[in-house]
Design a protein around this motif. Structure first.
Motif, PDB file in Angstrom:
ATOM      1  N   LEU A 108     103.152  71.797  49.559  1.00  0.00           N
ATOM      2  CA  LEU A 108     104.586  71.537  49.669  1.00  0.00           C
ATOM      3  C   LEU A 108     105.054  70.498  48.656  1.00  0.00           C
ATOM      4  O   LEU A 108     106.182  70.555  48.188  1.00  0.00           O
ATOM      5  CB  LEU A 108     104.940  71.071  51.087  1.00  0.00           C
ATOM      6  N   ILE A 109     104.184  69.573  48.331  1.00  0.00           N
ATOM      7  CA  ILE A 109     104.563  68.529  47.371  1.00  0.00           C
ATOM      8  C   ILE A 109     104.605  69.076  45.952  1.00  0.00           C
ATOM      9  O   ILE A 109     105.574  68.865  45.225  1.00  0.00           O
ATOM     10  CB  ILE A 109     103.607  67.317  47.471  1.00  0.00           C
ATOM     11  N   ASP A 110     103.555  69.804  45.560  1.00  0.00           N
ATOM     12  CA  ASP A 110     103.504  70.251  44.155  1.00  0.00           C
ATOM     13  C   ASP A 110     103.797  71.743  43.961  1.00  0.00           C
ATOM     14  O   ASP A 110     103.760  72.249  42.851  1.00  0.00           O
ATOM     15  CB  ASP A 110     102.174  69.867  43.507  1.00  0.00           C
ATOM     16  N   ARG A 111     104.083  72.446  45.045  1.00  0.00           N
ATOM     17  CA  ARG A 111     104.446  73.876  45.000  1.00  0.00           C
ATOM     18  C   ARG A 111     103.369  74.752  44.354  1.00  0.00           C
ATOM     19  O   ARG A 111     103.668  75.781  43.751  1.00  0.00           O
ATOM     20  CB  ARG A 111     105.793  74.072  44.321  1.00  0.00           C
ATOM     21  N   GLU A 112     102.136  74.339  44.492  1.00  0.00           N
ATOM     22  CA  GLU A 112     100.993  75.126  44.029  1.00  0.00           C
ATOM     23  C   GLU A 112     100.389  75.853  45.238  1.00  0.00           C
ATOM     24  O   GLU A 112     100.624  75.459  46.378  1.00  0.00           O
ATOM     25  CB  GLU A 112      99.941  74.211  43.397  1.00  0.00           C
ATOM     26  N   PRO A 113      99.612  76.904  45.003  1.00  0.00           N
ATOM     27  CA  PRO A 113      98.972  77.604  46.127  1.00  0.00           C
ATOM     28  C   PRO A 113      98.023  76.676  46.901  1.00  0.00           C
ATOM     29  O   PRO A 113      97.577  75.652  46.380  1.00  0.00           O
ATOM     30  CB  PRO A 113      98.185  78.729  45.457  1.00  0.00           C
ATOM     31  N   ARG A 114      97.714  77.066  48.109  1.00  0.00           N
ATOM     32  CA  ARG A 114      96.791  76.298  48.945  1.00  0.00           C
ATOM     33  C   ARG A 114      95.461  76.142  48.228  1.00  0.00           C
ATOM     34  O   ARG A 114      94.892  77.111  47.721  1.00  0.00           O
ATOM     35  CB  ARG A 114      96.546  77.009  50.280  1.00  0.00           C
ATOM     36  N   MET A 115      94.959  74.926  48.185  1.00  0.00           N
ATOM     37  CA  MET A 115      93.716  74.619  47.501  1.00  0.00           C
ATOM     38  C   MET A 115      92.499  75.001  48.348  1.00  0.00           C
ATOM     39  O   MET A 115      91.410  75.208  47.831  1.00  0.00           O
ATOM     40  CB  MET A 115      93.661  73.129  47.176  1.00  0.00           C
ATOM     41  N   ALA A 116      92.697  75.091  49.651  1.00  0.00           N
ATOM     42  CA  ALA A 116      91.585  75.338  50.555  1.00  0.00           C
ATOM     43  C   ALA A 116      92.086  76.102  51.778  1.00  0.00           C
ATOM     44  O   ALA A 116      93.280  76.307  51.958  1.00  0.00           O
ATOM     45  CB  ALA A 116      90.967  74.005  50.978  1.00  0.00           C
ATOM     46  N   MET A 117      91.141  76.481  52.609  1.00  0.00           N
ATOM     47  CA  MET A 117      91.444  77.142  53.872  1.00  0.00           C
ATOM     48  C   MET A 117      91.408  76.100  54.986  1.00  0.00           C
ATOM     49  O   MET A 117      90.631  75.145  54.920  1.00  0.00           O
ATOM     50  CB  MET A 117      90.385  78.211  54.160  1.00  0.00           C
ATOM     51  N   ALA A 118      92.248  76.284  55.993  1.00  0.00           N
ATOM     52  CA  ALA A 118      92.229  75.426  57.174  1.00  0.00           C
ATOM     53  C   ALA A 118      91.862  76.289  58.373  1.00  0.00           C
ATOM     54  O   ALA A 118      92.440  77.364  58.568  1.00  0.00           O
ATOM     55  CB  ALA A 118      93.586  74.772  57.387  1.00  0.00           C
ATOM     56  N   ARG A 119      90.883  75.804  59.165  1.00  0.00           N
ATOM     57  CA  ARG A 119      90.397  76.565  60.317  1.00  0.00           C
ATOM     58  C   ARG A 119      90.182  75.609  61.493  1.00  0.00           C
ATOM     59  O   ARG A 119      89.624  74.514  61.321  1.00  0.00           O
ATOM     60  CB  ARG A 119      89.085  77.238  59.939  1.00  0.00           C
ATOM     61  N   THR A 171      95.277  65.044  40.264  1.00  0.00           N
ATOM     62  CA  THR A 171      93.904  64.542  40.151  1.00  0.00           C
ATOM     63  C   THR A 171      92.998  65.208  41.177  1.00  0.00           C
ATOM     64  O   THR A 171      91.891  65.647  40.855  1.00  0.00           O
ATOM     65  CB  THR A 171      93.875  63.011  40.323  1.00  0.00           C
ATOM     66  N   ILE A 172      93.468  65.334  42.414  1.00  0.00           N
ATOM     67  CA  ILE A 172      92.671  65.964  43.469  1.00  0.00           C
ATOM     68  C   ILE A 172      92.404  67.425  43.133  1.00  0.00           C
ATOM     69  O   ILE A 172      91.270  67.897  43.242  1.00  0.00           O
ATOM     70  CB  ILE A 172      93.381  65.845  44.834  1.00  0.00           C
ATOM     71  N   ARG A 173      93.420  68.132  42.710  1.00  0.00           N
ATOM     72  CA  ARG A 173      93.238  69.553  42.383  1.00  0.00           C
ATOM     73  C   ARG A 173      92.290  69.735  41.195  1.00  0.00           C
ATOM     74  O   ARG A 173      91.423  70.611  41.210  1.00  0.00           O
ATOM     75  CB  ARG A 173      94.583  70.214  42.102  1.00  0.00           C
ATOM     76  N   THR A 174      92.441  68.930  40.164  1.00  0.00           N
ATOM     77  CA  THR A 174      91.583  69.026  38.983  1.00  0.00           C
ATOM     78  C   THR A 174      90.133  68.709  39.341  1.00  0.00           C
ATOM     79  O   THR A 174      89.215  69.438  38.948  1.00  0.00           O
ATOM     80  CB  THR A 174      92.077  68.064  37.883  1.00  0.00           C
ATOM     81  N   THR A 175      89.926  67.650  40.094  1.00  0.00           N
ATOM     82  CA  THR A 175      88.573  67.257  40.499  1.00  0.00           C
ATOM     83  C   THR A 175      87.945  68.322  41.380  1.00  0.00           C
ATOM     84  O   THR A 175      86.780  68.688  41.198  1.00  0.00           O
ATOM     85  CB  THR A 175      88.603  65.901  41.234  1.00  0.00           C
ATOM     86  N   SER A 176      88.712  68.845  42.318  1.00  0.00           N
ATOM     87  CA  SER A 176      88.210  69.883  43.209  1.00  0.00           C
ATOM     88  C   SER A 176      87.808  71.132  42.425  1.00  0.00           C
ATOM     89  O   SER A 176      86.769  71.746  42.698  1.00  0.00           O
ATOM     90  CB  SER A 176      89.274  70.232  44.246  1.00  0.00           C
TER      91      SER A 176
END
Length: 124
Positions: free
Chosen positions: A65-76, A112-117
């Motif tokens: 929601l902050i950066d309008r990019e797709p979800r980086m991970a799955m939530a379960r 930074t989080i997305r790039t590192t991930s």
């Protein structure tokens, strides 16, 4: 956001209960809501690898929601879990009212989080 607007926004929030193993959202999906864990816990997984666990009081799903990019991970749901669902319009209204410096800092941190991930995901 004034008091009346804040109260109206709170009425938009829904409480959802997820059972153990329920997928709340999938990796690479567009994000249209964030979640606040009221009870239970949620696993955050990327490419099947556990990145972390969000417990009561924690929020997840906010990055998209902050950066309008797709979800980086799955939530379960790791167990029966209750969440407040925060629609994008409520989240954006809150973000719009935030200090622009803080919003800019959040965007830098998310990059930074997305790039590192991404780098870690491609390491063997």
């Amino acid at each position: 956001m004034d008091t009346t607007s804040a109260q109206a926004a709170m009425r938009l929030l829904q409480r959802r209960v997820y059972h153990k193993g329920d997928v709340i959202f999938r990796q690479d999906e567009p994000g249209d809501r964030a979640f606040l864990v009221q009870g239970g816990s949620v696993e955050i997984l990327r490419d099947g690898k556990l990145l972390g666990v969000v417990v009561a009081g924690g929020m997840f799903g906010e990055m998209a929601l902050i950066d309008r990019e797709p979800r980086m991970a799955m939530a379960r749901a790791a167990e029966e879990t209750a969440c407040l669902v925060i629609p994008e319009e409520v989240f954006r209204a809150k973000l719009k009212g935030a200090d622009p410096f803080i919003v800019g800092l959040l965007r830098i941190l998310l990059t930074t989080i997305r790039t590192t991930s991404e780098k870690l995901a491609h390491q063997k």
